[in-house]
Design a protein around this motif. Structure first.
Motif, short mmCIF file in Angstrom:
data_model
loop_
_atom_site.label_atom_id
_atom_site.label_comp_id
_atom_site.label_asym_id
_atom_site.label_seq_id
_atom_site.Cartn_x
_atom_site.Cartn_y
_atom_site.Cartn_z
N SER A 90 -82.34 -124.71 45.92
CA SER A 90 -83.78 -124.27 45.16
C SER A 90 -82.77 -123.60 43.55
O SER A 90 -82.40 -122.38 43.75
N TYR A 91 -82.72 -124.58 43.13
CA TYR A 91 -82.08 -124.41 41.87
C TYR A 91 -82.68 -124.36 40.49
O TYR A 91 -83.94 -124.88 40.93
N GLY A 92 -82.27 -123.39 39.67
CA GLY A 92 -83.18 -123.77 38.63
C GLY A 92 -83.90 -122.77 38.17
O GLY A 92 -84.55 -121.43 39.59
N ILE A 93 -85.08 -121.96 37.20
CA ILE A 93 -85.67 -120.91 37.09
C ILE A 93 -86.56 -121.33 36.02
O ILE A 93 -86.27 -121.73 34.94
N ASN A 94 -87.80 -121.11 36.04
CA ASN A 94 -88.70 -121.07 34.50
C ASN A 94 -88.24 -119.33 33.60
O ASN A 94 -87.69 -118.78 34.72
N GLU A 95 -89.58 -120.23 32.70
CA GLU A 95 -89.06 -119.00 31.82
C GLU A 95 -89.66 -117.45 32.09
O GLU A 95 -89.57 -116.44 32.15
N ASN A 96 -91.00 -117.88 33.17
CA ASN A 96 -91.50 -116.37 34.00
C ASN A 96 -91.91 -116.36 35.40
O ASN A 96 -92.16 -115.48 35.93
N LYS A 97 -91.05 -117.15 36.50
CA LYS A 97 -91.45 -117.28 37.51
C LYS A 97 -89.17 -118.66 37.72
O LYS A 97 -89.24 -118.64 37.59
N LYS A 98 -88.90 -118.04 39.07
CA LYS A 98 -88.31 -118.75 40.12
C LYS A 98 -89.36 -119.50 41.18
O LYS A 98 -90.03 -118.93 41.91
N GLU B 37 -92.64 -113.74 40.84
CA GLU B 37 -93.00 -113.66 39.33
C GLU B 37 -92.08 -113.36 38.65
O GLU B 37 -92.31 -112.27 39.92
N PHE B 38 -91.69 -112.86 36.98
CA PHE B 38 -91.21 -111.88 36.66
C PHE B 38 -91.38 -111.91 34.91
O PHE B 38 -91.86 -113.09 34.60
N LYS B 39 -91.05 -110.86 34.29
CA LYS B 39 -91.08 -110.63 32.92
C LYS B 39 -89.66 -110.36 32.93
O LYS B 39 -89.39 -109.39 33.07
N LYS B 40 -89.20 -110.44 31.52
CA LYS B 40 -88.16 -110.61 30.91
C LYS B 40 -87.85 -109.57 29.78
O LYS B 40 -88.95 -110.45 29.04
N THR B 41 -87.07 -108.82 29.12
CA THR B 41 -87.51 -108.70 28.22
C THR B 41 -86.22 -109.36 26.74
O THR B 41 -86.33 -109.46 25.33
#
Length: 181
Positions: A129-137, A105-109
């Motif tokens: 394990s490709y792809g990424i969501n808005e706030n988590k991989k 889980e992450f936050k981005k600016t």
């Protein structure tokens, strides 16, 4: 008397029709039968009994080299892989399956996606394990790694190049926290 029997038969027909129509619609809605899922968050994973533990990241903040972007890793956790068994559409069940889900889980600016996170692995499931969501991989592994790396890739800022020639700018090392196992 005939009126009451007619009403009862009408209600029975409506109930049976409702059952078959709702079951048909449920079957149509299922896009991927018994496909692995990932819990929305740690709390849900714990409540479902799938939660295993956390990973400790070597970096908590990643500053991209080619953009004004900061990625803050807020949490990395692992759970047993699971799926929704919809063999009986009226009462689906959560069931464990082979493998493990690792969620970073992450936050981005920045609202745009100018980075990607790719696990370095030979694991059969981990390779996809490709792809990424808005706030988590979300990543899936066949075997639970005690330690693995994630490469941070940036979209190439050169005009007309973009994602066709990614730039590797950083590496994150994730270590499984022992005391939670």
């Amino acid at each position: 008397m005939k009126k009451i029997i007619g009403i009862i038969l009408g209600l029975i027909i409506i109930v049976i029709a409702y059952y078959y129509v709702s079951n048909f619609l449920c079957e149509c809605e299922i896009k991927c039968k018994n496909c692995p899922k990932t819990s929305e968050n740690i709390k849900t994973s714990k409540q479902s009994g799938f939660y295993i533990g956390k990973y400790i990241a070597s970096l908590n903040t990643i500053r991209l080299k080619n953009y004004k972007e900061k990625i803050i890793i807020t949490n990395v956790w692992v759970e047993k892989s699971w799926f929704i068994n919809t063999d009986d559409c009226s009462s689906p069940k959560l069931e464990k399956t082979d493998g493990y889900n690792i969620v970073l889980e992450f936050k981005k600016t920045n609202k745009d996606f100018i980075f990607s996170l790719m696990p370095v692995t030979n694991d059969r499931f981990g390779k996809s394990s490709y792809g990424i969501n808005e706030n988590k991989k979300e990543m899936r592994f066949e075997k639970l790694p005690s330690k693995f790396k994630i490469i941070v890739e940036e979209r190439n800022p050169a005009k007309g190049v973009g994602w066709t020639k990614r730039i590797i700018t950083d590496t994150i090392v994730l270590n499984l926290k022992k005391n939670e196992l």
